[in-house]
Design a protein around this motif. Structure first.
Motif, mmCIF file in Angstrom:
data_model
loop_
_atom_site.group_PDB
_atom_site.id
_atom_site.type_symbol
_atom_site.label_atom_id
_atom_site.label_comp_id
_atom_site.label_asym_id
_atom_site.label_seq_id
_atom_site.Cartn_x
_atom_site.Cartn_y
_atom_site.Cartn_z
ATOM 1 N N ARG A 87 0.832 -1.160 -0.430
ATOM 2 C CA ARG A 87 -0.481 0.248 -0.129
ATOM 3 C C ARG A 87 0.844 0.845 0.078
ATOM 4 N N LYS A 88 2.227 1.398 0.767
ATOM 5 C CA LYS A 88 2.566 2.350 0.542
ATOM 6 C C LYS A 88 3.607 2.631 -0.473
ATOM 7 N N LEU A 89 3.728 1.390 -0.940
ATOM 8 C CA LEU A 89 4.476 1.652 -2.465
ATOM 9 C C LEU A 89 3.842 1.600 -3.478
ATOM 10 N N MET A 90 2.543 1.262 -3.571
ATOM 11 C CA MET A 90 1.541 2.545 -4.345
ATOM 12 C C MET A 90 1.256 4.017 -3.944
ATOM 13 N N GLU A 91 1.336 4.001 -2.959
ATOM 14 C CA GLU A 91 0.767 5.707 -2.477
ATOM 15 C C GLU A 91 2.378 6.106 -2.955
ATOM 16 N N PHE A 141 0.931 -14.852 -8.958
ATOM 17 C CA PHE A 141 0.719 -12.846 -7.871
ATOM 18 C C PHE A 141 -0.326 -13.490 -6.988
ATOM 19 N N VAL A 142 -0.001 -13.150 -5.605
ATOM 20 C CA VAL A 142 -0.569 -13.267 -4.557
ATOM 21 C C VAL A 142 -1.386 -12.324 -3.968
ATOM 22 N N SER A 143 -0.617 -11.263 -4.252
ATOM 23 C CA SER A 143 -1.693 -9.960 -4.032
ATOM 24 C C SER A 143 -1.091 -8.463 -4.441
ATOM 25 N N GLN A 144 -1.981 -7.596 -4.759
ATOM 26 C CA GLN A 144 -1.932 -6.232 -5.144
ATOM 27 C C GLN A 144 -3.243 -4.973 -4.272
ATOM 28 N N ILE A 145 -2.409 -3.981 -4.786
ATOM 29 C CA ILE A 145 -2.930 -2.987 -4.224
ATOM 30 C C ILE A 145 -3.052 -1.690 -5.561
ATOM 31 N N GLU A 146 -3.989 -1.830 -6.136
ATOM 32 C CA GLU A 146 -4.793 -1.029 -7.059
ATOM 33 C C GLU A 146 -3.858 0.295 -6.865
ATOM 34 N N THR A 147 -3.632 1.471 -8.342
ATOM 35 C CA THR A 147 -3.268 2.476 -8.603
ATOM 36 C C THR A 147 -4.682 2.771 -8.341
ATOM 37 N N HIS A 148 -4.977 4.351 -7.882
ATOM 38 C CA HIS A 148 -6.004 5.061 -8.259
ATOM 39 C C HIS A 148 -6.358 5.712 -9.478
ATOM 40 N N ALA A 149 -5.468 5.361 -10.817
ATOM 41 C CA ALA A 149 -5.429 6.598 -11.878
ATOM 42 C C ALA A 149 -6.311 5.095 -12.546
ATOM 43 N N ASN A 150 -6.887 6.178 -13.675
ATOM 44 C CA ASN A 150 -7.548 5.329 -14.822
ATOM 45 C C ASN A 150 -6.914 4.460 -15.602
ATOM 46 N N ILE A 151 -5.917 4.174 -15.844
ATOM 47 C CA ILE A 151 -5.295 3.815 -16.482
ATOM 48 C C ILE A 151 -4.209 3.048 -15.887
ATOM 49 N N SER A 171 4.000 -1.584 -11.484
ATOM 50 C CA SER A 171 3.487 -1.743 -13.073
ATOM 51 C C SER A 171 2.464 -0.192 -13.476
ATOM 52 N N GLY A 172 2.738 0.164 -14.371
ATOM 53 C CA GLY A 172 1.808 0.545 -15.355
ATOM 54 C C GLY A 172 1.807 1.338 -16.418
ATOM 55 N N PRO A 173 1.134 2.145 -17.355
ATOM 56 C CA PRO A 173 1.313 2.723 -18.863
ATOM 57 C C PRO A 173 2.549 3.218 -19.039
#
Length: 285
Positions: free
Chosen positions: A115-119, A137-147, A244-246
């Motif tokens: 969560r901190k890494l995403m923030e 993949f065993v866990s993920q915290i998604e970004t709030h960005a649209n893409i 990871s991201g665009p």
């Protein structure tokens, strides 16, 4: 302490272990169960498949497959979509998987770090472990960005075409890495996928030098991933963290800053697990 018994040879064995405990030959496998598990594992890689298609894929008769699927269905491990006439992995599989994850503190300890890494980065943060020649993949915290990147828990990705996969490959025992590279054909997903063994080894060497890996559109065009390994108390890479991201956001100019954040997060999780980063691993730019 486990109770022991003495077998005819005089050797003592733990209670609950049969005499053939160390015999891993085919005679000790239950062939029908092994066949059912092969069907179950294959179905877990599909997004829905018909009985006839499954028959073609596995080379089994539809009658045999139906009996297997029906049996698994009674346990909730698979389910049948009447409308589309497709078989899917069932909720029972998730329940069992969740019980497996509870066996270790890895996912629990990783959540606040993810969560901190995403923030800190503004990008989706992922946790994965090696499973054969793939990343689970065993866990993920998604970004709030649209893409955004999306790898839900349970997703599998080939080691050679994944940021976490290449981080794990780079820091595993050389003999194990060589064995994986020698035994498995590497599927090409995009024009950037590293299928050639020499090019992949060169990429893994760079990963070891800098302490993190980069997936530059090697699995999905338009997506970039940066990953670093997590170590146990023996200095073995047991998991990987990534963002990871665009490519529009995770641009080459951003790689250095993002890599620093990922390595810090991986080091924090290593510490939380009581692990130790090997002295030869870079920990900062």
């Amino acid at each position: 302490m486990a109770e022991t018994k003495t077998d005819p040879s005089g050797a003592r064995r733990a209670r609950g272990r049969p005499r053939a405990w160390d015999d891993k030959s085919e005679q000790n496998t239950i062939k029908s169960l092994d066949r059912a598990m092969a069907v179950f594992e294959h179905l877990s890689t599909q997004s829905g498949v018909s009985l006839s298609a499954l028959s073609d894929q596995l080379g089994e008769s539809t009658a045999t497959l139906y009996r297997i699927l029906f049996t698994l269905e009674t346990r909730g491990l698979v389910e049948f979509d009447q409308g589309q006439q497709l078989w899917h992995i069932g909720p029972g599989a998730f329940i069992i998987g969740a019980r497996f994850l509870r066996r270790t503190s890895l996912v629990e300890r990783a959540r606040p770090i993810l969560r901190k890494l995403m923030e800190d980065t503004g990008e989706t943060a992922n946790l994965g472990v090696a499973q054969g020649d793939q990343v689970l993949f065993v866990s993920q915290i998604e970004t709030h960005a649209n893409i955004r990147a999306f790898f839900p828990p349970g997703t599998l990705s080939p080691l050679h075409a994944s940021g976490i996969g290449k981080a794990l490959l780079a820091f595993m025992e050389p003999a194990q890495c060589e064995r994986i590279l020698a035994q498995n054909a590497r599927e090409r997903f995009t024009e950037y996928t590293l299928c050639d063994a020499d090019l992949l080894k060169e990429n893994l060497a760079k990963t070891r030098e800098r302490g993190y890996s980069i997936d530059g559109e090697e699995k999905n065009l338009g997506m970039r991933c940066i990953a670093a390994p997590v170590f146990n108390n023996y200095g073995e890479a047991v998991a990987g963290l990534s963002v990871s991201g665009p490519t529009s956001r995770v641009s080459p100019d951003m790689v250095g800053d993002l890599a620093e954040a990922v390595r810090k997060a991986a080091a924090a999780l290593t510490s939380a697990l009581g692990g130790e980063i090997p002295p030869q691993i870079p920990t900062s730019s």
